[in-house]
Design an enzyme around this catalytic site. Structure first.
Site, short mmCIF file in Angstrom:
data_model
loop_
_atom_site.label_atom_id
_atom_site.label_comp_id
_atom_site.label_asym_id
_atom_site.label_seq_id
_atom_site.Cartn_x
_atom_site.Cartn_y
_atom_site.Cartn_z
N GLU A 118 10.43 -17.24 25.68
CA GLU A 118 10.10 -18.30 24.72
C GLU A 118 10.41 -19.67 25.32
O GLU A 118 9.63 -20.62 25.17
CB GLU A 118 10.90 -18.09 23.44
CG GLU A 118 10.70 -19.19 22.40
CD GLU A 118 11.93 -19.36 21.51
OE1 GLU A 118 12.05 -20.44 20.91
OE2 GLU A 118 12.76 -18.43 21.44
N ASP A 135 7.43 -22.36 25.78
CA ASP A 135 7.47 -23.63 25.07
C ASP A 135 6.96 -24.75 25.97
O ASP A 135 6.12 -25.57 25.57
CB ASP A 135 8.90 -23.90 24.61
CG ASP A 135 9.06 -25.24 23.91
OD1 ASP A 135 8.33 -25.49 22.93
OD2 ASP A 135 9.90 -26.04 24.34
N ASP A 191 7.95 -18.35 17.65
CA ASP A 191 8.68 -18.10 18.89
C ASP A 191 7.97 -17.05 19.75
O ASP A 191 7.93 -17.15 20.98
CB ASP A 191 10.11 -17.62 18.59
CG ASP A 191 11.00 -18.73 18.05
OD1 ASP A 191 10.58 -19.90 18.07
OD2 ASP A 191 12.11 -18.41 17.57
N GLU A 226 5.08 -18.41 21.78
CA GLU A 226 5.54 -19.05 23.01
C GLU A 226 5.99 -18.02 24.04
O GLU A 226 5.70 -18.17 25.24
CB GLU A 226 6.70 -20.01 22.69
CG GLU A 226 6.26 -21.22 21.89
CD GLU A 226 7.41 -22.13 21.51
OE1 GLU A 226 7.17 -23.34 21.32
OE2 GLU A 226 8.56 -21.63 21.38
#
Length: 222
Positions: free
Chosen positions: A41, A45, A113, A116
């Site tokens: 994650e 991101d 989450d 990502e």
């Protein structure tokens, strides 16, 4: 998960990365697994931010301010949740027993989450050009549909709300907790030295937006 691979037009080399991408920390803990989606994650991101920034820059249609606002709208938690929901991520997410009892596989934060983390997995498995292709195939149709907006710039709205009195709006970082790959920030809004709303988020900017949103509600008497 094969159906998802087909939908996204990817041919995985290392399927374990994708299993990890859909494994929540609660499941990893309960099953004595070494890894959950957290590190993926963290990587994803940054990848999503870069891919969307690159797309907006190369489109040559927007000013810097417009690009900033558009990016914020389409990489925020609400947007990531919508992408994940449309792709039925809840069918693949693995959560612990306790988390499952509270609807964990459908929670906005977990779904966002996981989006990502999947981007992180694709990048590690198939490279940047492939993750760019996949991410843009999902996100660009939303950007091009001007009727879809996921995010409001509450900081700008708050500043506009108080600008007639020329009152300064400040954001104070109250705390930053958690490991480096999973930080949580808490920020308070101060107007003319008086503390109003507080907000939390995975970044200081996200926490500031949440604090500004709560302050707007307080000023409106809500």
């Amino acid at each position: 998960m094969e159906e998802l691979f087909e939908t996204l037009n990817i041919n995985p080399k290392n399927k374990n990365l994708y299993i990890q991408a859909f494994t929540h920390t609660s499941y990893a803990y309960e099953n004595n697994l070494n890894e959950s989606y957290e590190t993926l994650e963290f990587l994803g991101d940054s990848i999503v931010d870069l891919v969307v920034s690159d797309y907006l820059y190369r489109s040559n249609k927007y000013t810097e301010g417009e690009m900033t606002k558009i990016r914020a709208s389409y990489v925020c938690e609400n947007a990531l949740y919508e992408y994940a929901n449309d792709l039925h991520f809840s069918d693949y997410i693995r959560v612990g027993v306790g988390e499952s009892h509270t609807g964990g596989t459908h929670k906005k934060a977990i779904m966002a989450d996981t989006f990502e983390s999947l981007m992180g997995a694709i990048y590690l498995d198939l490279g940047f050009e492939k993750v760019k292709e996949v991410a843009l195939s999902i996100i660009v149709p939303y950007i091009e549909d001007e009727n879809i907006k996921f995010f409001k710039d509450y900081k700008s709205a708050l500043q506009e709300a108080v600008q007639t009195t020329k009152t300064p709006v400040d954001y104070e970082l109250l705390e930053a907790t958690g490991p480096s790959h999973d930080k949580r920030f808490k920020v308070a809004v101060k107007i003319d030295g008086i503390t109003y709303g507080t907000g939390t988020g995975k970044s200081k900017k996200q926490a500031e937006q949440e604090a500004a949103k709560k302050t707007m509600g307080m000023l409106a008497g809500k």
